[in-house]
Design a protein around this motif. Structure first.
Motif, short mmCIF file in Angstrom:
data_model
loop_
_atom_site.label_atom_id
_atom_site.label_comp_id
_atom_site.label_asym_id
_atom_site.label_seq_id
_atom_site.Cartn_x
_atom_site.Cartn_y
_atom_site.Cartn_z
N LEU A 512 0.81 -1.21 0.00
CA LEU A 512 0.00 0.00 0.00
C LEU A 512 0.86 1.27 0.00
CD1 LEU A 512 -2.73 -0.99 2.63
CD2 LEU A 512 -2.98 -0.91 0.15
N PHE A 513 2.10 1.17 0.48
CA PHE A 513 2.88 2.41 0.60
C PHE A 513 4.33 2.31 0.16
CE2 PHE A 513 3.37 0.32 4.74
CZ PHE A 513 4.73 0.44 4.98
N ALA A 514 4.88 1.10 0.05
CA ALA A 514 6.29 0.96 -0.32
C ALA A 514 6.41 1.00 -1.84
CB ALA A 514 6.87 -0.32 0.26
N LYS A 515 6.47 2.22 -2.37
CA LYS A 515 6.52 2.42 -3.83
C LYS A 515 7.68 3.35 -4.17
CE LYS A 515 1.50 1.85 -4.02
NZ LYS A 515 0.20 2.49 -4.27
N HIS A 516 8.42 3.01 -5.21
CA HIS A 516 9.60 3.78 -5.60
C HIS A 516 9.21 5.22 -5.90
CE1 HIS A 516 13.34 4.95 -7.49
NE2 HIS A 516 13.87 3.79 -7.09
N TYR A 517 9.91 6.17 -5.28
CA TYR A 517 9.50 7.57 -5.39
C TYR A 517 9.66 8.14 -6.79
CZ TYR A 517 14.30 9.51 -5.39
OH TYR A 517 15.60 9.86 -5.72
N LYS A 518 10.48 7.49 -7.63
CA LYS A 518 10.66 7.96 -9.01
C LYS A 518 9.72 7.25 -9.99
CE LYS A 518 15.48 9.55 -8.90
NZ LYS A 518 16.87 9.26 -9.37
N THR A 519 9.62 5.94 -9.85
CA THR A 519 8.89 5.14 -10.84
C THR A 519 7.49 4.73 -10.40
OG1 THR A 519 9.71 3.02 -9.99
CG2 THR A 519 11.11 4.18 -11.59
N GLY A 520 7.22 4.78 -9.11
CA GLY A 520 5.93 4.32 -8.60
C GLY A 520 5.85 2.81 -8.48
N GLU A 521 6.97 2.12 -8.79
CA GLU A 521 7.01 0.66 -8.71
C GLU A 521 6.81 0.19 -7.27
OE1 GLU A 521 10.29 -2.97 -9.12
OE2 GLU A 521 10.91 -0.86 -9.01
N VAL A 522 5.90 -0.78 -7.09
CA VAL A 522 5.70 -1.36 -5.75
C VAL A 522 6.94 -2.15 -5.38
CG1 VAL A 522 4.33 -3.03 -4.43
CG2 VAL A 522 3.20 -1.49 -6.03
N ILE A 523 7.29 -2.12 -4.11
CA ILE A 523 8.49 -2.82 -3.63
C ILE A 523 8.45 -4.28 -4.08
CG2 ILE A 523 7.47 -3.39 -1.38
CD1 ILE A 523 10.29 -2.84 -0.17
N PRO A 524 9.53 -4.78 -4.68
CA PRO A 524 9.53 -6.17 -5.17
C PRO A 524 9.30 -7.17 -4.04
CG PRO A 524 11.37 -4.95 -6.08
CD PRO A 524 10.76 -4.06 -5.03
N LEU A 525 8.64 -8.26 -4.38
CA LEU A 525 8.34 -9.30 -3.40
C LEU A 525 9.60 -9.84 -2.76
CD1 LEU A 525 6.26 -11.15 -2.03
CD2 LEU A 525 6.46 -12.71 -3.98
N GLU A 526 10.68 -9.93 -3.51
CA GLU A 526 11.92 -10.47 -2.95
C GLU A 526 12.45 -9.56 -1.83
OE1 GLU A 526 15.62 -9.99 -5.32
OE2 GLU A 526 14.32 -9.20 -6.90
N TYR A 527 12.24 -8.24 -1.96
CA TYR A 527 12.66 -7.32 -0.91
C TYR A 527 11.82 -7.52 0.35
CZ TYR A 527 15.49 -4.62 -4.28
OH TYR A 527 16.42 -4.23 -5.20
N ILE A 528 10.50 -7.71 0.13
CA ILE A 528 9.60 -7.93 1.27
C ILE A 528 10.03 -9.18 2.03
CG2 ILE A 528 7.22 -8.44 1.95
CD1 ILE A 528 6.27 -6.78 -0.42
#
Length: 674
Positions: A512-528
């Protein structure tokens, strides 16, 4: 023509734009006079003492004084000036004197005692009984039953304590502000994130210097210790941070620490307690010094083997990586981060672009909407005390619930750390409900010309933590201000804050909130997945560290005599003996800057962070079992924990929510220690 004092006019939200430092002294004098008249009217009432004309009237007295005090002391923490600090030294004794006059008022206590002694003859609600017991205990625990001579000494002690605590905090702030490490050669900053270097460069420009200026503010200090490749730089920063108010200068806090400890002990003894901790813990879930010590020892027993193994891992890694033969405290954060990166292929700088401050706030509000049906709207019409502060009106099902002030960036007049406070508490009076005005204050990196404010994952959890406290205050649904919101036992107050941190580790929430500030990409599942796997990294050391702080707190406040304390540092070393795993650094001392216990409200209560971790780990297990956004669980939590404040015994509230008492194994399991 007499100048109008904005603090003495009718206001709802604090009129910050109109308030000047010169307004506070006369406002305090006038509101103190008014509060004294209100107390006097209770005492002089010719009618027999009743719940309504004594207990409730007392509860709602001094409202103007309370509001002025909240504005003044919140400013002294978040936007202080030398003038405000000087005023605090003048005003604190006046408030101590008033508090003593109130609590040592024999005729007032007689009326309270009369209502208390006859309580069984009335059908009081549970909330009314809690208020009655709280007020009665407040008087007896503050000298109402003492003789005149002892009461006079108690007054003197309280005045001295308020001044010593203020001076303690001023010294720490001065030491923090006075430290500047001027770096001319950028190569010395190798490894440190560009955002930190940008801020350091901008600060140097402001001060008309070339190069970079490093400070002890957390957004600078923490990244330098984690990422600074140059060991000598880390050492200089560590010594600067660890020696705050411990140097041979005008800001030394050693005498203040001893004075506070001795005065608290004398005060407890006057009231019939063996120690300050015995006095404090009578009104806590833990109940006794022995229970706290047993609790801390039990956790340490589980954590210490893991902590020792983790230190050996770090020492071996530092030797293997950089040939470090004598591993020191200023190496710990750096090699922990390096080993974490190697183990999980994850580092803070990779994650930070996904945690832009405004996006995290937006997501946090969305999570709150899903859980508790709350809506947050920015409102620029509400006055603020600094341009960095943002205000929100909070709504529940389109009905106004609260106001939220959000203050997130460091500055010279603001103390370190993060906290929640209120400008106005929730309560009901004469058929009208007053809704709360709540503030969360943090110290996150400021946006620079190159990029917005990007948070570390630890800062994300800090934000959720303070927001959890704010939710406790905002959702309050009680009748009396002193039982509202976070006005609960100190070892229960951290449950709502620490519980909120759990959503930071959940995929469904992060998306819901972890999105790249430049691209809007949601944080990758591998990072989670890496965030979750790494959440227990070095947990033994982290747990031992928290336990050590609790032990230091007890070492100062569970003592029954200060005789034999040679000096601050020696006493501190003894407290840390069971938890110290690295060589001691003579130039540093934690006690002289331990604001939680010598300036904040955590004296004899630092253990409560771990105590509440047991509660939050156990509580979140229910959310995990039923779904982290399960409406029924969230509604039960809101109704039983967030809304009821201090109106019911906390263990009873917890059992209403959970169906049983908390299970300590939940914490140990989550921490990977069992």
């Amino acid at each position: 023509m007499t100048e109008i004092n904005p603090l003495l006019q009718k206001f709802d939200h604090p009129p910050f734009s109109k308030i000047q430092a010169k307004h506070f002294k006369p406002a305090f004098e006038k509101s103190l006079e008014q509060a004294r008249k209100e107390i006097d009217s209770i005492v002089r009432n010719p009618e027999k003492a009743t719940y309504e004309n004594t207990i409730e009237t007392l509860e709602f007295s001094g409202n103007l004084l309370g509001r002025i005090a909240s504005i003044f002391f919140n400013l002294n923490s978040a936007e202080t000036t030398p003038e405000i600090q000087k005023l605090a030294q003048d005003i604190s004794p006046l408030l101590s004197e008033f508090n003593n006059d109130l609590l040592l008022n024999f005729d007032l206590f007689e009326r309270i005692k009369d209502v208390f002694d006859n309580r069984s003859a009335h059908n009081y609600s549970e909330e009314q009984l809690r208020l009655l017991e709280k007020i009665y205990k407040n008087f007896t625990r503050n000298g109402a039953n003492l003789d005149k001579e002892k009461q006079a000494r108690l007054r003197e002690i309280d005045k001295l304590l308020s001044l010593a605590s203020l001076k303690f905090g001023e010294n720490v702030l001065a030491e923090t502000n006075n430290f500047e490490l001027h770096i001319s050669d950028e190569s010395e900053l190798e490894g440190i994130p560009d955002s930190v270097k940008d801020s350091a460069r901008e600060l140097a420009k402001e001060k008309a210097k070339k190069g970079y200026i490093l400070t002890l503010d957390y957004p600078t200090y923490i990244p330098v210790m984690k990422f600074g490749k140059h060991r000598d730089l880390r050492k200089q920063m560590f010594l600067g941070f660890g020696s705050k108010a411990f140097k041979n200068n005008e800001f030394n806090n050693e005498k203040n620490v001893l004075d506070i400890v001795e005065l608290r002990l004398e005060r407890a003894r006057l009231l019939g307690f063996e120690s300050h901790a015995d006095f404090v813990l009578q009104e806590r879930m833990a109940k006794s010094v022995n229970n706290v010590k047993t609790f801390l020892d039990d956790i340490l027993e589980k954590a210490l083997p893991a902590a020792k193994k983790e230190i050996e891992e770090l020492e071996d890694f530092a030797l293997e990586t950089d040939g470090i033969k004598e591993f020191q405290k200023w190496d710990k954060a750096y090699y922990t981060e390096k080993l974490k990166q190697k183990t999980f292929d994850l580092d803070e700088e990779t994650l930070k672009p996904y945690f832009e401050l405004n996006q995290v706030i937006h997501g946090m509000f969305e999570i709150t909407a899903k859980l508790f049906k709350l809506r947050f709207e920015k409102d620029k019409s509400i006055e603020v005390y600094h341009k960095d502060v943002v205000t929100y009106k909070v709504y529940e099902n389109d009905k106004y619930l609260a106001t939220l002030y959000a203050d997130f960036h460091p500055r010279a007049g603001k103390r370190d750390g993060a906290w929640m406070t209120t400008y106005k508490d929730q309560y009901k009076k004469e058929g009208r409900e007053e809704r709360p005005q709540v503030s969360i204050v943090c110290n996150f990196s400021k946006p620079t010309k190159k990029q917005p404010s990007l948070l570390t994952f630890n800062e994300v959890t800090t934000l959720f933590h303070e927001f959890g406290h704010a939710l406790h205050a905002m959702n309050a649904k009680t009748n009396y201000p002193s039982l509202s919101g976070a006005s609960v036992y100190w070892d229960f107050v951290e449950l709502p804050s620490q519980l909120m941190e759990n959503w930071c580790y959940e995929k469904e929430a992060l998306e819901l909130f972890a999105k790249h500030y430049k691209t809007g990409e949601v944080i990758p599942l591998e990072y989670i997945e890496k965030i979750k796997r790494s959440s227990n990294f070095m947990e033994g050391l982290q747990t031992a560290r928290q336990v050590s702080f609790g032990k230091l707190d007890m070492a100062w406040h569970a003592i029954e005599s200060t005789i034999g304390i040679e000096d601050i540092k020696t006493h501190e070393n003894k407290a840390f003996a069971d938890t110290e795993l690295l060589p001691e650094v003579d130039e540093t001392c934690m006690s002289t800057a331990f604001g939680h216990i010598f300036q904040g409200g955590y004296s004899s209560g630092y253990y409560s962070y771990k105590w509440a971790e047991v509660l939050d780990a156990d509580a979140f297990e229910l959310f995990k079992e039923e779904g982290i956004f399960n409406a029924a669980v969230a509604s039960s939590y809101k109704e039983n924990i967030l809304q009821k404040g201090g109106t019911v015994d906390p263990m009873k509230l917890y059992k209403e929510f959970r169906g049983r008492e908390p299970d300590p194994e939940a914490l140990l399991k989550r921490a990977g220690l069992v």
